[in-house]
Enzyme design. Structure first.
Site, PDB file in Angstrom:
ATOM      1  N   SER A   1     -48.358 -32.593  22.776  1.00  0.00           N
ATOM      2  CA  SER A   1     -49.133 -33.823  22.929  1.00  0.00           C
ATOM      3  C   SER A   1     -48.980 -34.342  24.340  1.00  0.00           C
ATOM      4  O   SER A   1     -47.870 -34.698  24.768  1.00  0.00           O
ATOM      5  CB  SER A   1     -48.653 -34.888  21.941  1.00  0.00           C
ATOM      6  OG  SER A   1     -49.230 -36.142  22.268  1.00  0.00           O
TER       7      SER A   1
ATOM      8  N   HIS B   1     -52.861 -31.040  22.379  1.00  0.00           N
ATOM      9  CA  HIS B   1     -53.104 -32.160  21.463  1.00  0.00           C
ATOM     10  C   HIS B   1     -53.373 -33.428  22.259  1.00  0.00           C
ATOM     11  O   HIS B   1     -52.593 -33.805  23.146  1.00  0.00           O
ATOM     12  CB  HIS B   1     -51.897 -32.356  20.550  1.00  0.00           C
ATOM     13  CG  HIS B   1     -52.140 -33.341  19.450  1.00  0.00           C
ATOM     14  ND1 HIS B   1     -52.848 -33.019  18.308  1.00  0.00           N
ATOM     15  CD2 HIS B   1     -51.789 -34.646  19.324  1.00  0.00           C
ATOM     16  CE1 HIS B   1     -52.900 -34.076  17.512  1.00  0.00           C
ATOM     17  NE2 HIS B   1     -52.277 -35.090  18.110  1.00  0.00           N
TER      18      HIS B   1
ATOM     19  N   ASP C   1     -54.047 -37.387  22.002  1.00  0.00           N
ATOM     20  CA  ASP C   1     -53.931 -38.597  21.187  1.00  0.00           C
ATOM     21  C   ASP C   1     -54.749 -39.720  21.809  1.00  0.00           C
ATOM     22  O   ASP C   1     -54.401 -40.249  22.872  1.00  0.00           O
ATOM     23  CB  ASP C   1     -52.466 -39.031  21.099  1.00  0.00           C
ATOM     24  CG  ASP C   1     -51.656 -38.125  20.196  1.00  0.00           C
ATOM     25  OD1 ASP C   1     -52.070 -37.927  19.042  1.00  0.00           O
ATOM     26  OD2 ASP C   1     -50.606 -37.609  20.638  1.00  0.00           O
TER      27      ASP C   1
ATOM     28  N   MET D   1     -56.044 -43.493  21.546  1.00  0.00           N
ATOM     29  CA  MET D   1     -55.663 -44.761  20.916  1.00  0.00           C
ATOM     30  C   MET D   1     -56.476 -45.901  21.509  1.00  0.00           C
ATOM     31  O   MET D   1     -56.738 -45.916  22.720  1.00  0.00           O
ATOM     32  CB  MET D   1     -54.177 -45.034  21.136  1.00  0.00           C
ATOM     33  CG  MET D   1     -53.263 -43.920  20.665  1.00  0.00           C
ATOM     34  SD  MET D   1     -51.545 -44.315  21.034  1.00  0.00           S
ATOM     35  CE  MET D   1     -50.740 -42.818  20.463  1.00  0.00           C
TER      36      MET D   1
ATOM     37  N   HIS E   1     -57.220 -36.078  18.501  1.00  0.00           N
ATOM     38  CA  HIS E   1     -56.811 -36.916  17.371  1.00  0.00           C
ATOM     39  C   HIS E   1     -57.244 -38.348  17.661  1.00  0.00           C
ATOM     40  O   HIS E   1     -56.659 -39.029  18.509  1.00  0.00           O
ATOM     41  CB  HIS E   1     -55.277 -36.813  17.221  1.00  0.00           C
ATOM     42  CG  HIS E   1     -54.698 -37.707  16.179  1.00  0.00           C
ATOM     43  ND1 HIS E   1     -53.356 -38.030  16.159  1.00  0.00           N
ATOM     44  CD2 HIS E   1     -55.264 -38.358  15.126  1.00  0.00           C
ATOM     45  CE1 HIS E   1     -53.123 -38.828  15.142  1.00  0.00           C
ATOM     46  NE2 HIS E   1     -54.259 -39.057  14.507  1.00  0.00           N
TER      47      HIS E   1
ATOM     48  N   MET F   1     -57.334 -41.985  17.010  1.00  0.00           N
ATOM     49  CA  MET F   1     -56.715 -43.142  16.362  1.00  0.00           C
ATOM     50  C   MET F   1     -57.498 -44.376  16.804  1.00  0.00           C
ATOM     51  O   MET F   1     -56.991 -45.254  17.516  1.00  0.00           O
ATOM     52  CB  MET F   1     -55.237 -43.231  16.741  1.00  0.00           C
ATOM     53  CG  MET F   1     -54.407 -42.129  16.113  1.00  0.00           C
ATOM     54  SD  MET F   1     -52.731 -42.038  16.763  1.00  0.00           S
ATOM     55  CE  MET F   1     -53.005 -40.938  18.163  1.00  0.00           C
TER      56      MET F   1
ATOM     57  N   MET G   1     -49.380 -37.591   9.577  1.00  0.00           N
ATOM     58  CA  MET G   1     -48.568 -38.375  10.503  1.00  0.00           C
ATOM     59  C   MET G   1     -47.155 -38.527   9.937  1.00  0.00           C
ATOM     60  O   MET G   1     -46.974 -39.026   8.830  1.00  0.00           O
ATOM     61  CB  MET G   1     -49.194 -39.752  10.728  1.00  0.00           C
ATOM     62  CG  MET G   1     -50.501 -39.739  11.500  1.00  0.00           C
ATOM     63  SD  MET G   1     -50.363 -38.961  13.143  1.00  0.00           S
ATOM     64  CE  MET G   1     -49.119 -40.015  13.927  1.00  0.00           C
TER      65      MET G   1
ATOM     66  N   ASP H   1     -47.612 -34.393  12.991  1.00  0.00           N
ATOM     67  CA  ASP H   1     -47.517 -35.081  14.283  1.00  0.00           C
ATOM     68  C   ASP H   1     -46.550 -36.257  14.158  1.00  0.00           C
ATOM     69  O   ASP H   1     -46.774 -37.159  13.356  1.00  0.00           O
ATOM     70  CB  ASP H   1     -48.908 -35.585  14.684  1.00  0.00           C
ATOM     71  CG  ASP H   1     -48.933 -36.252  16.051  1.00  0.00           C
ATOM     72  OD1 ASP H   1     -47.893 -36.288  16.729  1.00  0.00           O
ATOM     73  OD2 ASP H   1     -50.020 -36.737  16.440  1.00  0.00           O
TER      74      ASP H   1
END
Length: 228
Positions: A10, A35, A37, A39, A68, A70, A139, A175
């Site tokens: 990540s 990966h 992330d 957000m 991913h 979020m 998660m 993750d």
């Protein structure tokens, strides 16, 4: 048939001042996927980066970009993340009322569709969309920050998701707090894709990343009966 073992660093844990170089380094160090992330400061209590950053780092690796999301809502942004170079786009069960529609939209964009479960969300929440997904992301920390400790109850959820998958060609990804110390238990429960941030990027250079990835891979390969 076992799904291939995947180590997905990540980049949330990388040095953002040299992000492209960090992506290139973990690629050369043995990462299978990258990966990403994303957000939004709304769905989770942090803000990371958006599609423009993903587009900017796309030339630094030909590995799968595992994005991913979020964020909530997610639907208005799916096309932007697809165009930025994402190969897998994962959305959260909890992020909106129309999960089935979101997963259909991802596949309509020509991308693999993933669904993610927060720690308090039961595996059965994805029972009615399991035929639409290529990946389930469990998660094992509360999303929003890197460097957190693995929540042990995630092991039971991994096994529950594996049972739901029932032999379908679905990657089961974990993750949060993944290290060489718990990778064996995670793999034994049925996960094949391990996301690791701090555990990969500690050391701050390509040689360290290579050793860190190898340690996680070696630990996870044991329960799968694979030699590394």
């Amino acid at each position: 048939m076992l799904r291939p073992l995947v180590i997905a660093p990540s980049i949330l844990a990388s040095d953002f001042s040299k992000l492209g170089e960090e992506v290139r380094n973990v690629d050369r160090a043995g990462a299978d996927w990258i990966h990403l992330d994303v957000m939004d400061g709304h769905f989770v209590p942090n803000i990371s980066y958006g599609p423009d950053v993903i587009k900017a780092i796309r030339p630094y690796s030909k590995k799968i970009f595992d994005t991913h999301l979020m964020i909530a809502p997610c639907d208005p942004y799916l096309e932007a993340f697809a165009k930025a170079g994402s190969d897998i786009i994962t959305v959260h069960v909890e992020a909106g009322p129309h999960l089935h529609r979101s997963l259909q939209a991802i596949r309509a964009l020509g991308k693999k569709a993933g669904v993610s479960l927060n720690p308090a969300t039961p595996a059965l929440a994805i029972e009615h969309v399991i035929d639409l997904v290529d990946l389930v992301l469990i998660m094992s920390v509360n999303p929003g920050f890197g460097g957190q400790t693995f929540i042990p109850s995630a092991i039971e959820k991994i096994a529950a998701v594996r049972a739901l998958a029932a032999g379908r060609p679905i990657d089961i990804e974990v993750d949060g707090g993944v290290t060489a110390d718990n990778a064996a238990a995670i793999a034994a429960a049925g996960a094949n894709a391990l996301v690791a941030g701090s555990a990969v990027f500690k050391g701050g250079n390509e040689a360290a990343y290579k050793a860190n990835i190898a340690a996680i891979r070696h630990a996870a390969a044991g329960p799968r009966g694979e030699a590394v």
